[in-house]
Design a protein around this motif. Structure first.
Motif, PDB file in Angstrom:
ATOM      1  N   HIS A 192      11.415  25.583  16.127  1.00  0.00           N
ATOM      2  CA  HIS A 192      11.251  25.444  17.618  1.00  0.00           C
ATOM      3  C   HIS A 192      11.105  24.064  18.024  1.00  0.00           C
ATOM      4  O   HIS A 192      10.463  23.342  17.686  1.00  0.00           O
ATOM      5  CB  HIS A 192       9.936  26.478  18.076  1.00  0.00           C
ATOM      6  CG  HIS A 192       9.996  27.566  17.221  1.00  0.00           C
ATOM      7  ND1 HIS A 192      10.454  28.907  17.845  1.00  0.00           N
ATOM      8  CD2 HIS A 192       9.259  28.034  16.075  1.00  0.00           C
ATOM      9  CE1 HIS A 192      10.196  30.047  16.921  1.00  0.00           C
ATOM     10  NE2 HIS A 192       9.581  29.516  15.954  1.00  0.00           N
ATOM     11  N   HIS A 246       4.793  24.697  32.840  1.00  0.00           N
ATOM     12  CA  HIS A 246       4.732  25.617  31.719  1.00  0.00           C
ATOM     13  C   HIS A 246       5.375  24.974  30.539  1.00  0.00           C
ATOM     14  O   HIS A 246       6.455  24.846  30.362  1.00  0.00           O
ATOM     15  CB  HIS A 246       5.701  26.881  32.049  1.00  0.00           C
ATOM     16  CG  HIS A 246       5.097  27.347  33.476  1.00  0.00           C
ATOM     17  ND1 HIS A 246       4.118  28.290  33.517  1.00  0.00           N
ATOM     18  CD2 HIS A 246       5.858  27.326  34.742  1.00  0.00           C
ATOM     19  CE1 HIS A 246       4.089  28.867  34.747  1.00  0.00           C
ATOM     20  NE2 HIS A 246       4.931  28.219  35.579  1.00  0.00           N
ATOM     21  N   GLU A 299      -3.410  28.603  27.411  1.00  0.00           N
ATOM     22  CA  GLU A 299      -2.905  30.054  27.902  1.00  0.00           C
ATOM     23  C   GLU A 299      -3.410  30.089  29.082  1.00  0.00           C
ATOM     24  O   GLU A 299      -2.612  30.713  30.088  1.00  0.00           O
ATOM     25  CB  GLU A 299      -3.253  31.014  26.859  1.00  0.00           C
ATOM     26  CG  GLU A 299      -2.433  31.310  25.618  1.00  0.00           C
ATOM     27  CD  GLU A 299      -2.912  32.365  24.812  1.00  0.00           C
ATOM     28  OE1 GLU A 299      -3.854  32.924  25.165  1.00  0.00           O
ATOM     29  OE2 GLU A 299      -2.002  33.017  24.125  1.00  0.00           O
ATOM     30  N   ARG A 340       5.927  24.402  26.235  1.00  0.00           N
ATOM     31  CA  ARG A 340       5.665  24.804  25.107  1.00  0.00           C
ATOM     32  C   ARG A 340       4.896  24.026  24.097  1.00  0.00           C
ATOM     33  O   ARG A 340       5.305  22.812  23.835  1.00  0.00           O
ATOM     34  CB  ARG A 340       7.310  24.945  24.540  1.00  0.00           C
ATOM     35  CG  ARG A 340       8.242  26.012  25.343  1.00  0.00           C
ATOM     36  CD  ARG A 340       9.613  25.622  24.957  1.00  0.00           C
ATOM     37  NE  ARG A 340      10.095  24.396  25.414  1.00  0.00           N
ATOM     38  CZ  ARG A 340      11.369  23.660  25.179  1.00  0.00           C
ATOM     39  NH1 ARG A 340      12.311  24.486  24.736  1.00  0.00           N
ATOM     40  NH2 ARG A 340      11.489  22.597  25.770  1.00  0.00           N
ATOM     41  N   GLU A 392      -6.140  27.010  22.168  1.00  0.00           N
ATOM     42  CA  GLU A 392      -5.184  27.996  22.672  1.00  0.00           C
ATOM     43  C   GLU A 392      -5.723  28.881  23.827  1.00  0.00           C
ATOM     44  O   GLU A 392      -4.793  28.891  25.021  1.00  0.00           O
ATOM     45  CB  GLU A 392      -5.088  29.403  21.487  1.00  0.00           C
ATOM     46  CG  GLU A 392      -4.324  30.266  21.897  1.00  0.00           C
ATOM     47  CD  GLU A 392      -4.020  31.467  20.686  1.00  0.00           C
ATOM     48  OE1 GLU A 392      -3.244  32.153  20.590  1.00  0.00           O
ATOM     49  OE2 GLU A 392      -5.268  31.476  20.011  1.00  0.00           O
ATOM     50  N   HIS A 449       0.568  28.034  29.811  1.00  0.00           N
ATOM     51  CA  HIS A 449       1.503  27.354  28.731  1.00  0.00           C
ATOM     52  C   HIS A 449       1.498  28.145  27.771  1.00  0.00           C
ATOM     53  O   HIS A 449       0.868  29.230  27.631  1.00  0.00           O
ATOM     54  CB  HIS A 449       0.693  26.029  28.263  1.00  0.00           C
ATOM     55  CG  HIS A 449       0.641  25.242  29.362  1.00  0.00           C
ATOM     56  ND1 HIS A 449       1.662  24.385  30.331  1.00  0.00           N
ATOM     57  CD2 HIS A 449      -0.631  24.532  29.790  1.00  0.00           C
ATOM     58  CE1 HIS A 449       1.039  23.604  31.152  1.00  0.00           C
ATOM     59  NE2 HIS A 449      -0.275  23.723  31.059  1.00  0.00           N
ATOM     60  N   ASN A 450       2.591  28.293  27.042  1.00  0.00           N
ATOM     61  CA  ASN A 450       2.889  29.046  26.014  1.00  0.00           C
ATOM     62  C   ASN A 450       2.491  28.192  24.414  1.00  0.00           C
ATOM     63  O   ASN A 450       3.116  27.333  23.945  1.00  0.00           O
ATOM     64  CB  ASN A 450       4.251  29.141  26.020  1.00  0.00           C
ATOM     65  CG  ASN A 450       4.698  30.266  24.732  1.00  0.00           C
ATOM     66  OD1 ASN A 450       4.022  31.002  24.188  1.00  0.00           O
ATOM     67  ND2 ASN A 450       6.160  29.803  24.067  1.00  0.00           N
ATOM     68  N   PRO A 451       1.164  28.432  24.033  1.00  0.00           N
ATOM     69  CA  PRO A 451       0.925  27.809  22.626  1.00  0.00           C
ATOM     70  C   PRO A 451       1.419  28.501  21.490  1.00  0.00           C
ATOM     71  O   PRO A 451       1.362  29.831  21.302  1.00  0.00           O
ATOM     72  CB  PRO A 451      -0.390  27.667  22.675  1.00  0.00           C
ATOM     73  CG  PRO A 451      -0.976  28.848  23.515  1.00  0.00           C
ATOM     74  CD  PRO A 451       0.067  29.197  24.583  1.00  0.00           C
ATOM     75  N   MET A 452       1.716  27.763  20.271  1.00  0.00           N
ATOM     76  CA  MET A 452       1.746  28.014  18.923  1.00  0.00           C
ATOM     77  C   MET A 452       0.867  27.659  18.228  1.00  0.00           C
ATOM     78  O   MET A 452       0.535  26.451  18.405  1.00  0.00           O
ATOM     79  CB  MET A 452       3.051  28.021  18.607  1.00  0.00           C
ATOM     80  CG  MET A 452       4.412  28.801  19.384  1.00  0.00           C
ATOM     81  SD  MET A 452       5.950  28.596  18.624  1.00  0.00           S
ATOM     82  CE  MET A 452       5.854  29.864  17.319  1.00  0.00           C
TER      83      MET A 452
END
Length: 583
Positions: A485, A442, A463, A444, A459, A467-470
């Protein structure tokens, strides 16, 4: 009174003289002087000569003492153009005065005109030597002048020739530049036409299958097969861009060469050709594709190029069928080559068309054809150590044989699954590109790209895999998120407004040294040198988002496992990868 012998001596010593007695009476004038002044002997007694130098006045007896040994110019008033130059001498014993002079001679020719020879000039005066020297100098000057004139003419001719030559050279240079531009435009035209031709073949099945996929009643299995074909077509488009990049960037190297199943490549080509053949055939007509293939053959080379070559042959065969007919495709091996034969029952070719059909831009299809199909197939065959052979009979059909070089072992021991099958039953990502990746990751993730479509695609993939995409639209926005971050993985484009991706990598490494950093670019050779040591790898666009995910997970896994050697990145068939971890 001067005696006759004395006068004779004076005549010899001074051919041009005039004698006066002590009273200033003209006594005698030499023959030379008389002739020079154009006087007859009987006219001389009453002649009064005039001075022009040192002043103008009649030459009177009263002036003799004053003018003795002075440079005089004397003329006869009756003929003022004739001037004798000399001096007045007072004779001994008061015998009178004598003027002794010479005409104003500049050359031997002038002396001859005065009735004298140069040898008759008085030796003691030195005038003969002066005149001879003057004559020699004049002759030399005239000769020098003549030579100068000749040289001037030659120089003028040489300058004229030089000017013509320079003009010709400039015209030649301009012509060469025009020809070079024309050749470049010709090459550009051929390249663009070839790209348009191949992209047309690639886009046709994409458009057709995309339209079919909108049918909600389609079965899941059939839908998956069509999606695999769409993926194949898009991969071929990416490979075409890679080949184009290789044509203008010698440092670009494709990593798509390898051993491939010929049977599977032909199956893909048939599936991609069917929509185009069906669209070109009248509804009442039917085209049957007959397969006679050895499923165990493999070839060594670029899979996408061979697929495009076979696709071109199939489309040409379909165009040759004016009504219903058959297209037969067969394979086999012969020596160290394998062959693919595509035979149609169409109209065939005339001897003239058969002779020229492999030439670039030669077409019998009018505006509907580019004339590049067979030419590009022939080029592909040459690049793979083979050749193209065409047999055709008018009104009976055509057989095109594509020969490819192969390894001594040209068979698979066990026939492999086709791409259609393998795409339906594999674990996502774990077996598509390389070794398995741990499932429970998982991450970032920061995704930086100025193209919203690419950002959204990445994205979705990240996702979907937990996973946690920005997201950031440019390097400056990405750096702002880096300052706020922590990230396990940063995926960035290269060319973006406000801040380049390689600059972002350098700035990020200083702030988050443990983050994995990947860079995506259509021009990886433009990455700045100082950025390479901060990047874990560089992936070349166009690229599948799933492959970006795979590489990102691999790099993070490698970092977490503290392994020094890179994971299985370099042998992947999906993209050119520049791994920088060892730098």
């Amino acid at each position: 009174m001067l005696l006759q012998p004395t006068l004779s001596l004076i005549e010899h010593l001074s051919p041009f003289h005039i004698l006066w007695d002590v009273d200033g009476k003209l006594v005698s004038i030499s023959t030379g002087a008389a002739n020079f002044y154009q006087l007859r002997k009987e006219q001389t007694s009453g002649t009064v000569f005039h001075l022009t130098t040192p002043f103008e006045t009649p030459l009177n007896h009263s002036l003799f003492d004053e003018l003795t040994h002075v440079n005089l110019h004397i003329i006869n008033p009756g003929n003022p153009s004739q001037v004798l130059r000399g001096e007045l001498i007072k004779l001994d014993h008061d015998e009178g005065w004598m003027f002794s002079g010479l005409p104003a001679a500049k050359s031997v020719a002038d002396i001859h005109n005065f009735g004298l020879q140069i040898g008759e000039m008085p030796r003691n005066s030195g005038l003969a030597e002066i005149i001879l020297a003057t004559e020699a100098i004049k002759t030399s000057l005239l000769e020098s002048q003549r030579i100068n004139e000749v040289l001037t003419q030659e120089i003028s001719r040489h300058q004229e020739s030089k000017g013509k030559l320079e003009k010709t050279l400039n015209e030649l240079k301009a012509t060469q530049e025009v020809i070079l531009r024309q050749e470049r435009l010709k090459v550009l035209g051929e390249t663009v036409s070839g790209i348009a031709h191949d992209f047309s073949n690639i886009l046709t099945p994409i458009m057709v299958y995309s339209d079919i996929l909108q049918d909600a009643s389609m079965g899941q299995e059939e839908r998956k097969k069509l999606l695999v074909l769409l993926s194949t077509a898009t991969s071929d488009g990416a490979a075409l861009i890679s080949r184009l990049r290789s044509s203008y960037n010698p440092d670009h190297h494709s990593r798509r060469n390898g051993k491939h199943s010929l049977y599977q490549v032909i199956q893909d080509a048939i599936a991609l050709a069917q929509p185009r053949i069906s669209a070109a055939t009248a509804p009442a007509h039917h085209v049957e594709i007959i397969e006679k293939m050895d499923e165990g053959l493999q070839f060594l080379g670029a899979e996408d190029e061979i697929r495009q070559a076979i696709l071109n042959l199939l489309l040409n065969a379909g165009d040759a069928l004016e009504t219903s007919g058959t297209i037969e495709i067969s394979t086999g091996s012969e020596g160290d080559h394998l062959w693919i034969k595509v035979t149609d029952s169409g109209k065939g070719m005339s001897p003239v068309v058969l002779k020229h059909c492999q030439e670039a831009f030669y077409s019998t299809k009018g505006k509907q054809g580019t004339g590049l199909g067979l030419s590009m197939v022939s080029d592909t065959a040459s690049r793979h150590g083979g050749r193209l052979k065409i047999n055709s009979t008018e009104n009976k059909g055509t057989t095109v044989s594509l020969y490819l070089a192969c390894d001594p072992d040209i068979r698979f021991e066990t026939p492999q699954k086709t791409r259609k099958d393998s795409g339906t039953d594999r674990e996502p990502l774990q077996t598509q590109y390389g070794d398995p990746i741990p499932k429970k990751m998982h991450l970032r993730v920061l995704l930086v790209d100025d193209d919203p479509v690419i950002r959204h695609a990445l994205e979705l993939v990240f996702e979907k895999n937990g996973h946690n995409p920005m997201l950031a639209a440019d390097g400056a926005e990405g750096l702002l998120l880096v300052n706020q971050h922590p990230f396990d993985l940063i995926v960035t484009d290269l060319d973006m407004p406000k801040m380049r991706g390689d600059d972002l990598a350098v700035a990020t490494r200083a702030k988050q040294p443990n983050a994995a950093i990947m860079l995506l670019s259509g021009n990886p050779e433009k990455v700045q040198e100082n950025a390479h040591r901060h990047l874990d790898c560089v992936l070349e666009k166009p690229i599948e988002p799933a492959f970006v995910l795979y590489c990102g997970q691999s790099i993070v896994h490698e970092r977490r496992s503290a392994e020094t050697s890179p994971p299985i990145l370099d042998d992947s068939p999906s993209s050119t990868i520049h791994n920088n971890r060892s730098k």
